[in-house]
Structures are given as structure tokens and as C-alpha cells.
Design an enzyme around this catalytic site. Sequence first.
Site, PDB file in Angstrom:
ATOM      1  N   VAL B  77      43.832  46.463  35.121  1.00 49.19           N
ATOM      2  CA  VAL B  77      45.144  46.833  34.609  1.00 49.19           C
ATOM      3  C   VAL B  77      46.096  45.667  34.863  1.00 49.19           C
ATOM      4  O   VAL B  77      46.168  45.155  35.981  1.00 49.19           O
ATOM      5  CB  VAL B  77      45.646  48.088  35.361  1.00 49.19           C
ATOM      6  CG1 VAL B  77      47.072  48.431  34.956  1.00 49.19           C
ATOM      7  CG2 VAL B  77      44.700  49.257  35.118  1.00 49.19           C
ATOM      8  N   CYS B  78      46.813  45.247  33.854  1.00 56.90           N
ATOM      9  CA  CYS B  78      47.740  44.113  34.006  1.00 56.90           C
ATOM     10  C   CYS B  78      48.871  44.468  34.953  1.00 56.90           C
ATOM     11  O   CYS B  78      49.582  45.464  34.752  1.00 56.90           O
ATOM     12  CB  CYS B  78      48.324  43.715  32.657  1.00 56.90           C
ATOM     13  SG  CYS B  78      49.646  42.489  32.807  1.00 56.90           S
TER      14      CYS B  78
END
Lengths: 119, 119, 102, 102, 130, 130
Positions: B77-78
Site C-alpha cells: 500500500v502506498c
Amino acid sequence: MKLGILVNEGPFTHQASDSAYQFTKAAIEKGHEIVRVFFYHDGVGNANKLADPPSDDRNLVSLWSQLAEEHGVEMVVCVAAAMRRGINDELLAAGFKISGLGQLVEAGIIGDRLVTFGD
Amino acid sequence: MKLGILVNEGPFTHQASDSAYQFTKAAIEKGHEIVRVFFYHDGVGNANKLADPPSDDRNLVSLWSQLAEEHGVEMVVCVAAAMRRGINDELLAAGFKISGLGQLVEAGIIGDRLVTFGD
Amino acid sequence: MALLHTVNKSPFERNVLSDCLRLAKDGSAVLLIEDGVYAALEGTSASDEIISRNGSIKFFALGPDIEARGLSEKPLIDGLTLVDYAGFVDLVEEYSSVQSWL
Amino acid sequence: MALLHTVNKSPFERNVLSDCLRLAKDGSAVLLIEDGVYAALEGTSASDEIISRNGSIKFFALGPDIEARGLSEKPLIDGLTLVDYAGFVDLVEEYSSVQSWL
Amino acid sequence: MEDFDDDEFDGPIKKFMYVNRKAPYGTVYALEGLEVVLITAAFDQDVSMVFVDDGVFQIKKDQETTGINMKNFSPTYRALEGYDVEKVYAEKESLEARGLSGDDLVIPVEVLSSAELAELMDAQDVIVSF
Amino acid sequence: MEDFDDDEFDGPIKKFMYVNRKAPYGTVYALEGLEVVLITAAFDQDVSMVFVDDGVFQIKKDQETTGINMKNFSPTYRALEGYDVEKVYAEKESLEARGLSGDDLVIPVEVLSSAELAELMDAQDVIVSF
């Protein structure tokens, strides 16, 4: 004029929440009454107190909370939409509460206008 | 074939995450290697373990977690996109981790193909 | 080397299929997925977009998305091929790179 | 009694302005906001959509959205009126109901 | 404010129109929009439901969603009548552009021209578009 | 896997193309897309950045966002050169349809026809579209 506001998208991804906030603020400044701001669909993300945007960008969650605090605006997050998207009571920023879709319908009935912001 | 997958939208609002999941599952079943699934923009919502859809609907967060567990798929997940949208380590469902955008670029470099799902 | 283009939006709602076809070379492939599958219908106001490039571009549509939308019994544009998710994976492998028109 | 229609999508990306104008009666108003303001530009491939109904429908655009997108110095369609958020509120009050074309 | 209880509600009756413009499954708006309509019906308002643009695809019959692992909610439209939502319309121009006719639909609708729909829309108190 | 350190990266050099198709501010894709491009540049890849369709509006000059209370990120495009992102293109057809010319833009770009852009796109290893 009594206004209901419907916000259908979360902060950051679409401008809808920004537009809704600016519109709501302008309406209050002109002396209109905000019956309720209702957050539906991805709009439930506006209530997530963990939102932590870069410091040089606006923080819509905080802005909504301030508006509620300063002007007593009622802000309701749809319970069904929130459950789907993982927003619960513990994540709610100040001024937001979770309730049912009936609150949206009621805003439409009580308000002179219902204005929708979305994608 | 080594595949990188980019998911740009959250679960429920757009079909993108469903399509990405079905595609990834099919690729694994055909024996391809998934280098990484990277969640960007509203895609970070796929990692929110609080998501609680109606019981007669699919739960994409759980489905992704199962895929990671059963097939060792790396799901990133960024961090910047997640911070904006209020997703932090405490909300992460099993199998997800938060990291930088460089992980997306690296998936593009290492993989034979990068396939994007979004709105 | 030729590209696989994916289009996931309805041609009645957005201009993205036209945008895609303006930049899709002859010999490339276009896969319609999600709401993009409505472009596969014959006899609509949007059918000509695909028909005009039929033959020079290979057109595919994702069967599960066609079925979900209740289009299984409707006539689809001639020459368009239905694939499932496994077929989608095969197309990704067959073409040199994927451009997702979002 | 007449409606206020709001359009927030670019006419180059989506067909929503056309959809709106098909159902907007003479005497109603259309307010362009967000990416919808690109329809206010003169001399584009989309300008005719508004020009063809100009006069029978009142067209407005949100000034802050025009400025944000760097369009302040570009020529806008003749007769189109710029409003700020306060003007948006006034329009909502002036017309009988609001239809947001999303 | 407590959860709203419609049995105790004694306000005005307004004309609500729900404008369904989005295709199903590609986005959730059709499904979540339907949930709003069903709730509104419980408030004894004058509810109209309109299918226009890609919204007409919501009521296409033969939907079979097993392959995409999403819930097929099209049967729920058949429940509208039971909720006393009887004013259900589709726009003729939208149907024709998409190659659809009344035979393609999962529920009976009244087909209106653009001009007729525009008149109806103009007469509403509250319009919500999904 | 730990955070990726580009100084230690010793992989192949690939052709990355970022296709910017969305207008700024209406959605966040332009801003978050730009963040990806800047990161990719640090990996010493062969990066091309393309503005096409409404993406050409991202680099319209004179953006002034005070009135909408959003961050004006258009100056960041000027930083691309400093990141050695030198292959920056805009499509001629997209500019013309929108009444724009090179004088309207905040950075110099190479203007390509649809046909030229299609050729360039075809030669890429990785295409990411925002």
C-alpha cells in the site's frame, strides 16, 4: 433558505468534497441554515480522523470538523456505506456521527433545497 | 510471466479492485508469478480491515488477504496515498504492508508486464 | 510488438474508447472490460466506433462482464471475441505491453 | 419554476453536458463547476454545445474553478456569467430545485 | 438527533425524483442509489424513479453475476412495487441509443420522451442523481 | 522487503511511459501521477511523460488555486528537468481540440501527432496511465 447537502465522494480523490465544503461555508456566511450535511458512498471517508495529508495541502476532514464546531452544522455519515468501507465510530473525526439513510431523506423533506456533490 | 498489478480504486465504489482480484487469481492459477500488487490512490482502501460489507456481498479486503496467504502474494500500500486517506498500520488487514512508491516502479522494472486497474 | 489496450468505461458515458482508438495502431488489440463491454453491442449509437476499426484491430470483451450486465442474449459486433479472466491473462502475455485507458 | 443544473465534468472526457442539455428546458440554468468549466472555453471542439443553447438557457461558470485551471485569460463563451461560491448559493436559492449531473 | 422513525414523521409530502444515470457493477452508485429509493418510500413521499442514459442498463434483464463474484441486485427492482414506488420511468432516447426496448427490461416502466421527462423533472421538489 | 533504495538498484533499464489523461484538481490523479514520475526518475529508467486528452490541461499556465483552497502543483512540472525527465510530449490533436497551443503551457513540450505518439507508445516496456 434551509439547505441539505449531500457529499458522495471522499476527500482528495475528487473535488466534490472541496466544492461541497466551499459551498456550505458560503451558504452559512450568507445567513442560510444548513439542515444537515450527509455523507454517502465514498463520502464517508470525509469523516476519517486518521487522514493526514501533506502539511502544504488542505485537510478536508479537519475543515469539516471546524465548520461543525463553529456553526453547529450537523454532519451525518451513512452507516451502511461506512460499514462497507471500514469507517466506524472509533475513526470518526469531531462533529461527525453515523446514522441511517433516513437522515438523507429527512434532509430533503425539511430543507428548501438539497444540493449534491459527487463524481 | 512475471506480473506487477496496480490497483487504483478502493473496493465497492468501482469494479477496478474486483477486476484486479479476478485477474490476479486467474494469473496465479495459470502458473504465472505475481511480483507484487501495488495499491495506489483510493486503492489503499483495499487494505482496511474494518471493511464490513453485507454478508451476501463479497468482501474484497478478505479476498485479497486470502490470496496473499495462500499464494504468498506481496501486497503493498502506498504510504503517501494511505496517509492522505487515513489508512495506517493499525488498520491493515492481513497480508498488506505500507511502503513507498518505489515499490511500484520496481514492480514495473522486475515484472514482464504491469497491468493497471482503475477508474 | 503490439499493445494490448483495455477499456473499462461505457462508450455512452465517456469518450475514452474514441481516445483509445485514436492512438491504437493497426495490429494492436483492444479488450473491453467492466462497463467497457457495452461497446461490444451491435445496433447501438456507439457500435460504429469498433466496426470502423474491425479487422485492423482485434477486439475482445470479457465474458463475465457481458454476462453480469445481461448482454449474453444480445447480438454482439461481428468478429469480436469473448474471453474469460484466464483469456485476459493470455492476452497480457501475448502482447508486448498493456495500456489501461482509465 | 425552473431548475438549476450543475455539471462538473469535462465535455472532452464525458458526455454528461450533452446529457444535461438534452433534458434541460428553456428557461433553466446550467452552472459549470470543477472540471465542467472547460466547457466555458470559446474556440474548442466542445464550445458549440453551449453556444447552441445560449439565450434559451442561462449559463454560469464558477470563477474559482476557472482561475484554478489557468483559464482566466482565455476567451470564454459570450454571455456566460462567472459566479463565486456565494453566487452559487444565490443560484440555488433563485431556482426551484437543483439537479447535479454526476 | 436520534435515528429517524418514519412512523412518527408528520412533515410535508414532497416530490422526490431519483435519476439513475450509471450502469450497474462498474460502479456502486446504482446499488447504493437503489437503497436510498427504498428508504424514501418508507417516508410516504411522492417518489419517482427515472432510468436515463446508462442508468437504463440497471434494469436490463438476464443479469448473471456469478462470473464477476458480485451480488446481482437487479431482482430488487421488482420489489419497488411492494414499497409503493409506482412511478418508474425510462427515457425513450436512452433506450434507443443503446439498442434496448421494453422487452429487455426486468420491470415494466413507463417510457417517456426527453421532452416529457424534462417536464416531469422540472416539477420536482428534490432531485437526487446517482 | 525493505524500502527500496535506488542507489543500490542494479537492474535493467526499461522504457516507462506515463500517460497523463486527466485534468487537474477535478480529481487527484494528475497530482499523484506526478509523484510517481518523480520517483521513477530516481531509478534511472528511460522515462517518457505524455500529456494527452484532458491531461494537456495539467500544464496550462496561469493556474491560481487560492479560490478553491487546493495546492497549485503546476510549478512542480518545471522540476521534471532537474530530475532528468527530458522526454515530455503533448499530443497535437488534444491541444487543438481544447484551443491550446505551446504558448499556453507552463513547460516546453515536444508536440507529437496522434500517429507519432502511437508509435512511441508501442515501443514502451511499461505504460502507466493516470
